[in-house]
Scaffold this motif. Structure first.
Motif, PDB file in Angstrom:
ATOM      1  N   SER A 139       0.676  -1.190   0.015  1.00  0.00           N
ATOM      2  CA  SER A 139       0.048  -0.058   0.177  1.00  0.00           C
ATOM      3  C   SER A 139       0.965   1.409  -0.052  1.00  0.00           C
ATOM      4  O   SER A 139       0.448   2.285  -0.671  1.00  0.00           O
ATOM      5  N   MET A 140       2.012   1.128   0.792  1.00  0.00           N
ATOM      6  CA  MET A 140       3.013   2.376   0.645  1.00  0.00           C
ATOM      7  C   MET A 140       3.456   2.568  -0.716  1.00  0.00           C
ATOM      8  O   MET A 140       3.800   3.589  -1.201  1.00  0.00           O
ATOM      9  N   ARG A 141       3.752   1.304  -1.582  1.00  0.00           N
ATOM     10  CA  ARG A 141       4.452   1.537  -2.742  1.00  0.00           C
ATOM     11  C   ARG A 141       3.291   2.224  -3.750  1.00  0.00           C
ATOM     12  O   ARG A 141       3.660   3.003  -4.685  1.00  0.00           O
ATOM     13  N   GLN A 174      10.036   0.589  -0.475  1.00  0.00           N
ATOM     14  CA  GLN A 174       9.062   0.034   0.561  1.00  0.00           C
ATOM     15  C   GLN A 174       9.207  -1.482   0.964  1.00  0.00           C
ATOM     16  O   GLN A 174       8.412  -2.232   0.664  1.00  0.00           O
ATOM     17  N   LEU A 175      10.590  -1.801   1.312  1.00  0.00           N
ATOM     18  CA  LEU A 175      10.733  -3.007   1.450  1.00  0.00           C
ATOM     19  C   LEU A 175      11.047  -3.355   2.907  1.00  0.00           C
ATOM     20  O   LEU A 175      11.720  -2.730   3.864  1.00  0.00           O
ATOM     21  N   PRO A 176      10.157  -4.404   3.338  1.00  0.00           N
ATOM     22  CA  PRO A 176      10.487  -4.859   4.606  1.00  0.00           C
ATOM     23  C   PRO A 176      11.713  -5.280   5.186  1.00  0.00           C
ATOM     24  O   PRO A 176      12.396  -6.071   4.392  1.00  0.00           O
ATOM     25  N   ALA A 236      11.429  -0.043   4.991  1.00  0.00           N
ATOM     26  CA  ALA A 236      12.469   0.973   4.388  1.00  0.00           C
ATOM     27  C   ALA A 236      11.943   1.619   3.245  1.00  0.00           C
ATOM     28  O   ALA A 236      11.472   0.893   2.339  1.00  0.00           O
ATOM     29  N   ASP A 237      12.276   2.800   2.954  1.00  0.00           N
ATOM     30  CA  ASP A 237      11.505   3.482   1.885  1.00  0.00           C
ATOM     31  C   ASP A 237      12.399   2.952   0.957  1.00  0.00           C
ATOM     32  O   ASP A 237      11.731   2.702  -0.279  1.00  0.00           O
ATOM     33  N   PHE A 238      13.731   3.067   0.664  1.00  0.00           N
ATOM     34  CA  PHE A 238      14.724   2.769  -0.455  1.00  0.00           C
ATOM     35  C   PHE A 238      15.689   1.722  -0.055  1.00  0.00           C
ATOM     36  O   PHE A 238      16.563   2.263   0.992  1.00  0.00           O
TER      37      PHE A 238
END
Length: 123
Positions: free
Chosen positions: A16-18, A45-47, A53-55
């Protein structure tokens, strides 16, 4: 970095953040996606552990976070950075305004940090 299973709720939240990035995250992603920035691979947006994490550039062990004013002097961000550092990452933080007003300088800084793993983030 060994692969660890991600809880479905966290995976869905990251998706959803992506789909709904902030303006600053969207602009930076246009520069980072598909190896556009100096042929460096980033994921967004990686767990990572209990955080998203944003990137992330896994090759360089670098996480790039784009922060709004709610992150100023954030104790939670300090704890988060400590845990990510314990997992072998450096966390490079930029303010939304940095990205929106001087994207070129942000990109140049990211390239420098990817290429030189001795550089340490300033905040």
């Amino acid at each position: 970095m060994p692969h660890q299973p991600v809880a479905p709720a966290k995976r869905n939240f990251a998706r959803s953040m992506r789909r709904e990035p902030t303006e600053a995250e969207g602009r930076l992603w246009q520069e980072l996606r598909s190896r556009r920035l100096d042929n460096i691979r980033f994921r967004r947006q990686l767990p990572v552990g209990k955080f998203i994490a944003d990137f992330v550039c896994a090759e360089a062990g670098l996480i790039v976070e784009i922060d709004g004013s709610q992150h100023a002097d954030s104790h939670r961000d300090q704890e988060r950075d400590a845990e990510l550092k314990a997992r072998g990452f450096r966390v490079l933080r930029f303010w939304n305004d940095d990205v929106l007003k001087d994207l070129g300088a942000v990109c140049d800084t990211i390239i420098a940090y990817v290429r030189d793993d001795n550089l340490q983030p300033w905040r």
